[in-house]
Enzyme design. Sequence first.
Site, PDB file in Angstrom:
ATOM      1  CG  ASP A  13      -1.741  -1.393   1.161  1.00  0.00           C
ATOM      2  OD1 ASP A  13      -2.405  -1.627   0.245  1.00  0.00           O
ATOM      3  OD2 ASP A  13      -1.938  -1.882   2.231  1.00  0.00           O
ATOM      4  CE  LYS A  16       3.062  -2.617  -4.583  1.00  0.00           C
ATOM      5  NZ  LYS A  16       2.724  -2.433  -3.287  1.00  0.00           N
ATOM      6  N   GLY A  40      -4.112  -5.152  -3.689  1.00  0.00           N
ATOM      7  CA  GLY A  40      -5.056  -3.979  -4.172  1.00  0.00           C
ATOM      8  C   GLY A  40      -4.183  -2.776  -4.818  1.00  0.00           C
ATOM      9  CG  HIS A  41      -2.075  -1.675  -7.512  1.00  0.00           C
ATOM     10  ND1 HIS A  41      -1.399  -2.012  -6.668  1.00  0.00           N
ATOM     11  CD2 HIS A  41      -1.493  -2.261  -8.622  1.00  0.00           C
ATOM     12  CE1 HIS A  41      -0.038  -2.409  -6.857  1.00  0.00           C
ATOM     13  NE2 HIS A  41      -0.157  -2.652  -8.106  1.00  0.00           N
ATOM     14  CD  GLN A 223       0.837  -8.943  -1.634  1.00  0.00           C
ATOM     15  OE1 GLN A 223       1.611  -9.809  -2.262  1.00  0.00           O
ATOM     16  NE2 GLN A 223      -0.445  -9.230  -2.015  1.00  0.00           N
TER      17      GLN A 223
HETATM   18  P1  IMP Z   1      -2.451 -12.857   2.659  1.00  0.00           P
HETATM   19  O1  IMP Z   1      -1.371 -12.587   1.467  1.00  0.00           O
HETATM   20  O2  IMP Z   1      -3.819 -12.782   2.351  1.00  0.00           O
HETATM   21  O3  IMP Z   1      -2.200 -14.345   3.077  1.00  0.00           O
HETATM   22  O4  IMP Z   1      -2.064 -12.120   4.219  1.00  0.00           O
HETATM   23  C1  IMP Z   1      -0.653 -12.173   4.838  1.00  0.00           C
HETATM   24  C2  IMP Z   1      -0.369 -10.843   5.224  1.00  0.00           C
HETATM   25  O5  IMP Z   1      -0.354  -9.811   4.148  1.00  0.00           O
HETATM   26  C3  IMP Z   1      -1.543  -9.809   6.076  1.00  0.00           C
HETATM   27  O6  IMP Z   1      -1.175  -9.283   6.916  1.00  0.00           O
HETATM   28  C4  IMP Z   1      -2.465  -9.122   4.877  1.00  0.00           C
HETATM   29  O7  IMP Z   1      -2.885  -8.109   5.416  1.00  0.00           O
HETATM   30  C5  IMP Z   1      -1.077  -8.594   3.949  1.00  0.00           C
HETATM   31  N1  IMP Z   1      -1.448  -8.248   2.843  1.00  0.00           N
HETATM   32  C6  IMP Z   1      -1.670  -9.132   1.740  1.00  0.00           C
HETATM   33  N2  IMP Z   1      -1.809  -8.313   0.689  1.00  0.00           N
HETATM   34  C7  IMP Z   1      -1.509  -7.043   0.839  1.00  0.00           C
HETATM   35  C8  IMP Z   1      -1.520  -6.131   0.271  1.00  0.00           C
HETATM   36  O8  IMP Z   1      -1.651  -5.771  -0.806  1.00  0.00           O
HETATM   37  N3  IMP Z   1      -1.399  -4.834   0.790  1.00  0.00           N
HETATM   38  C9  IMP Z   1      -1.152  -4.787   2.264  1.00  0.00           C
HETATM   39  N4  IMP Z   1      -1.105  -6.125   2.877  1.00  0.00           N
HETATM   40  C10 IMP Z   1      -1.333  -7.254   2.432  1.00  0.00           C
HETATM   41 MG    MG Z   2      -2.596  -2.362  -1.765  1.00  0.00          MG
END
Ligand code: IMP
Ligand code: MG
Length: 442
Positions: A13, A16, A40-41, A223
């Site tokens: 976040d 990007k 998510g973008h 991420q």
């Molecule tokens: P998962 O990817 O859903 O397994 O989540 C693992 C960790 O990564 C958690 O703390 C999520 O909140 C974090 N996370 C996954 N995708 C994103 C993203 O796009 N932005 C921020 N945090 C993320």
């Molecule tokens: Mg994001």
Amino acid sequence: MPAVVVIGGQWGDEGKGRVVDFHSGYCSVIARYSAGNNAGHTIINDRGKFALHLVPAGIFRGEKACIIGNGVVIDPEKLIAEIAMLTERGVSTARLMISEHAHVIMPWHPIIDRAEEKLKGDLAIGTTGTGTGPAFYDKVARIGIRVADLLDKGFFEWKLRSALEYKNRVLQDLYQLPPLDFDEIFAKYTEFGERMRPYVADTIAYVQEADERGEYILLEGAQGTLLDLDTGTYPYVTSSVPASVAAGGAIGIGLGPTAIQRVVGVYKSYQTRVGNGPMPTEITSGDEMVMLREGTGGAAGTAEYGTTTGRARRVGWFDGVLARYTARLNGVTSVALTRLDSLSALESIKVCVAYELDDQRITTLPPTVNAMNRAKPIYEELPGWGQDVTHVRHLGDLPTEARQYVRRIEQILGVPVDMISVGPERHQAIVTRDVFGASIEP
Ligand code: IMP
Ligand code: MG
């Protein structure tokens, strides 16, 4: 010709999407290389505000090839919905390509994602619940279903039958959940396959040929580095294989490592995190927390809530120890510093330059989560600028204190800051050099 990777230097976040949007101007291929729709973008352009989870942010530049690479895991239902949303809003997806090697998120993955979080107790990660993690475990366990499998009915039938037999035992025996129905999934996913078929391609060959033709390829990280499985704040990380760090870009799209010649590191002017895990510079109460979360100092509509889950993001001061660590891990050559405008209302701004850990001053990543939770940030305090900067387009027009803040971050990272964003709109940015270091503004 060079591939350029855009990565997040913190916990995701960082903004990007808009940085990719900017660099996609001179690239002819824009590709996602890892993760799934956990990412998510948010992109704001002349057509409005868009939340993208799978389709590369380059989709708004109609003439570019946009690739979802082999390193991505795809929830077909979500992807089809995203394509429909774009089409409805007049954005063409004609040049979207989906790797036949990308893995598919199956119906059991989100179920297992949530069930597992419950079972994990104190080890719960606060995942996005999208099934991304479990899809990657199946990839590594070599029982994953890939996009190409969906397009071969007979093969898919066999593969699904075997996989489901196994997964239903896991659902019933381990999680005490009802089994899933073969016929329903088979019909639904065969249909999804047909809907995706026009986009499915040998994307590895495509990017290799583009590379040979001398075209620029933009690899869009998902991420942030601190969520990376190998190098992040393990176990509070995501499960992407290949890694979300820049090096993963080569694997996740099918290029050799020497193709990557530039790495843009995107850093937010402060720190945020969604989900659990250590965050040494976190601010857990008070006005400063509210100001950072709600973005009160800057442009409207920039509050810190997750694009994917809507969860309030944890906020804190810029962590220079972690930032320098991730700049080196990624081989960052150029920094984009985002959301400088969100700091405008603060009287003074802290930057973490070291940690105190068990009476020692350290400037490296503590070895365990436990040590990281004990680490106390050592701050430097810089004066705020107390004025709106959302209209500024030239470095020289930034208040002195804001320039001083940017310089300090540049020193900490050891990499030039070439782009500063001061608002969510495409034009709300200060760009001083292009990605190859050529000056855009004196
Ligand atoms: P998962 O990817 O859903 O397994 O989540 C693992 C960790 O990564 C958690 O703390 C999520 O909140 C974090 N996370 C996954 N995708 C994103 C993203 O796009 N932005 C921020 N945090 C993320
Ligand atoms: Mg994001």
